[in-house]
Design a protein around this motif. Structure first.
Motif, PDB file in Angstrom:
ATOM      1  N   ILE A 219       0.787  -1.377   0.051  1.00  0.00           N
ATOM      2  CA  ILE A 219      -0.144   0.070   0.068  1.00  0.00           C
ATOM      3  C   ILE A 219       0.947   1.269  -0.083  1.00  0.00           C
ATOM      4  CG2 ILE A 219      -1.809   1.299   1.246  1.00  0.00           C
ATOM      5  CD1 ILE A 219      -2.995  -1.250   2.272  1.00  0.00           C
ATOM      6  N   LEU A 220       2.060   1.143   0.852  1.00  0.00           N
ATOM      7  CA  LEU A 220       2.970   2.078   0.826  1.00  0.00           C
ATOM      8  C   LEU A 220       3.416   2.801  -0.494  1.00  0.00           C
ATOM      9  CD1 LEU A 220       4.388   4.587   2.349  1.00  0.00           C
ATOM     10  CD2 LEU A 220       6.069   2.812   2.830  1.00  0.00           C
ATOM     11  N   ASN A 221       3.790   1.587  -1.166  1.00  0.00           N
ATOM     12  CA  ASN A 221       4.291   1.843  -2.730  1.00  0.00           C
ATOM     13  C   ASN A 221       3.397   2.416  -3.840  1.00  0.00           C
ATOM     14  OD1 ASN A 221       6.966   1.095  -2.368  1.00  0.00           O
ATOM     15  ND2 ASN A 221       6.761  -1.312  -2.399  1.00  0.00           N
ATOM     16  N   LEU A 222       2.077   1.771  -3.505  1.00  0.00           N
ATOM     17  CA  LEU A 222       0.896   2.493  -4.424  1.00  0.00           C
ATOM     18  C   LEU A 222       0.776   3.927  -4.167  1.00  0.00           C
ATOM     19  CD1 LEU A 222      -1.593  -0.584  -3.714  1.00  0.00           C
ATOM     20  CD2 LEU A 222      -0.563   0.280  -6.210  1.00  0.00           C
ATOM     21  N   ALA A 223       0.637   4.279  -2.775  1.00  0.00           N
ATOM     22  CA  ALA A 223       0.575   5.456  -2.285  1.00  0.00           C
ATOM     23  C   ALA A 223       1.879   6.462  -2.643  1.00  0.00           C
ATOM     24  CB  ALA A 223       0.501   5.819  -0.772  1.00  0.00           C
ATOM     25  N   LYS A 224       2.877   6.097  -2.778  1.00  0.00           N
ATOM     26  CA  LYS A 224       3.935   6.937  -3.169  1.00  0.00           C
ATOM     27  C   LYS A 224       4.157   7.198  -4.777  1.00  0.00           C
ATOM     28  CE  LYS A 224       7.573   5.884   0.476  1.00  0.00           C
ATOM     29  NZ  LYS A 224       8.703   5.017   0.786  1.00  0.00           N
TER      30      LYS A 224
END
Ligand code: DC
Length: 230
Positions: A219-224
């Motif tokens: 999820i963090l990668n998607l957000a970034k």
């Protein structure tokens, strides 16, 4: 860095709040747990004796909705916001099983949703927010830059919830928790007003087989990526 709106929806006990909280901290965004707001209204109804034999006295609740004030207050120990109901910190009370049992019945009342959605929209006015719930990507922020839909099997979700409640010392069986999880799924997904739906533009994550860390990384990668392209 541009601020975006991140909507995290999904079934109950999928760990939405845990991941949303962590994500907000990492991105230095605001975090809002909308389930906590529906829980606070449910607590208000329970305290006023408007829920009896699993029946909500909708008329009484609707009539008195204007005397429900919900705010958030930063809790430095937890590093997140506690829910304040009419001036009282009810963060602990709203997590009790009695509230979980009735919250879906309260959350399906149109007037309750209208009031809470309005507050939620205001909270997201300036973007830079992670909000979790059931209708965030579909109703509250249909234009959110990132929409996540979290799910997992009912058995796995009930087991996680059961462990949490046991740790808090609640006297409850696994079967009771499983029944509650399935009952809430049913009401949340089949209610007339703003049911839990998987929007076309949401990214579905089934975390039955994922650790919290693995899920957070995804999820963090998607957000970034979304922030970089916003
Ligand atoms: O996420 P939670 O389990 O704390 O949510 C409690 C209840 O509130 C859940 O049964 C569904 C409802 N809810 C809702 O209808 N819409 C939201 N945006 C958040 C929660």
């Amino acid at each position: 860095m541009k601020s975006i709106v991140i909507a995290i929806d999904g079934h109950s006990s999928t760990g939405k709040s845990t991941v949303a909280k962590k994500l907000a901290k990492e991105l230095e965004y605001k975090y809002v747990d909308t389930g906590a707001m529906y829980r606070a209204v449910t607590l208000f109804a329970i305290r006023n004796n408007w829920i009896r034999n699993a029946e909500v006295d909708e008329n009484q609740l609707i009539e008195n909705l204007s005397s429900v004030e919900i705010n958030f207050e930063y809790n430095p120990e937890a590093g997140t916001n506690d829910v304040i109901l009419n001036g009282e910190n009810v963060e602990k009370e709203i997590r009790a099983m009695e509230v979980s049992e009735h919250v879906s019945s309260v959350a399906k009342i149109d007037e309750v949703r209208k009031k809470l959605v309005e507050i939620q929209k205001q909270l997201g006015d300036e973007k830079g927010i992670v909000m979790d719930g059931r209708d965030i990507g579909s109703v509250v922020f249909p234009d959110a830059e990132l929409k996540i839909f979290m799910t997992a099997s009912a058995d796995i979700r009930a087991q996680r919830r059961f462990n949490e409640l046991k740790e808090k010392g609640e006297d409850i069986t696994f079967e009771e928790v499983l029944k509650n999880v399935k009952h809430r799924d049913d009401i949340d997904s089949n209610r007339k007003n703003s049911p839990l739906i998987l929007s076309d533009d949401a990214i579905k994550i089934d975390n039955s087989e994922l650790s919290q860390e693995e899920q957070f990384e995804i999820i963090l990668n998607l957000a970034k990526k979304r922030i970089a392209s916003a």
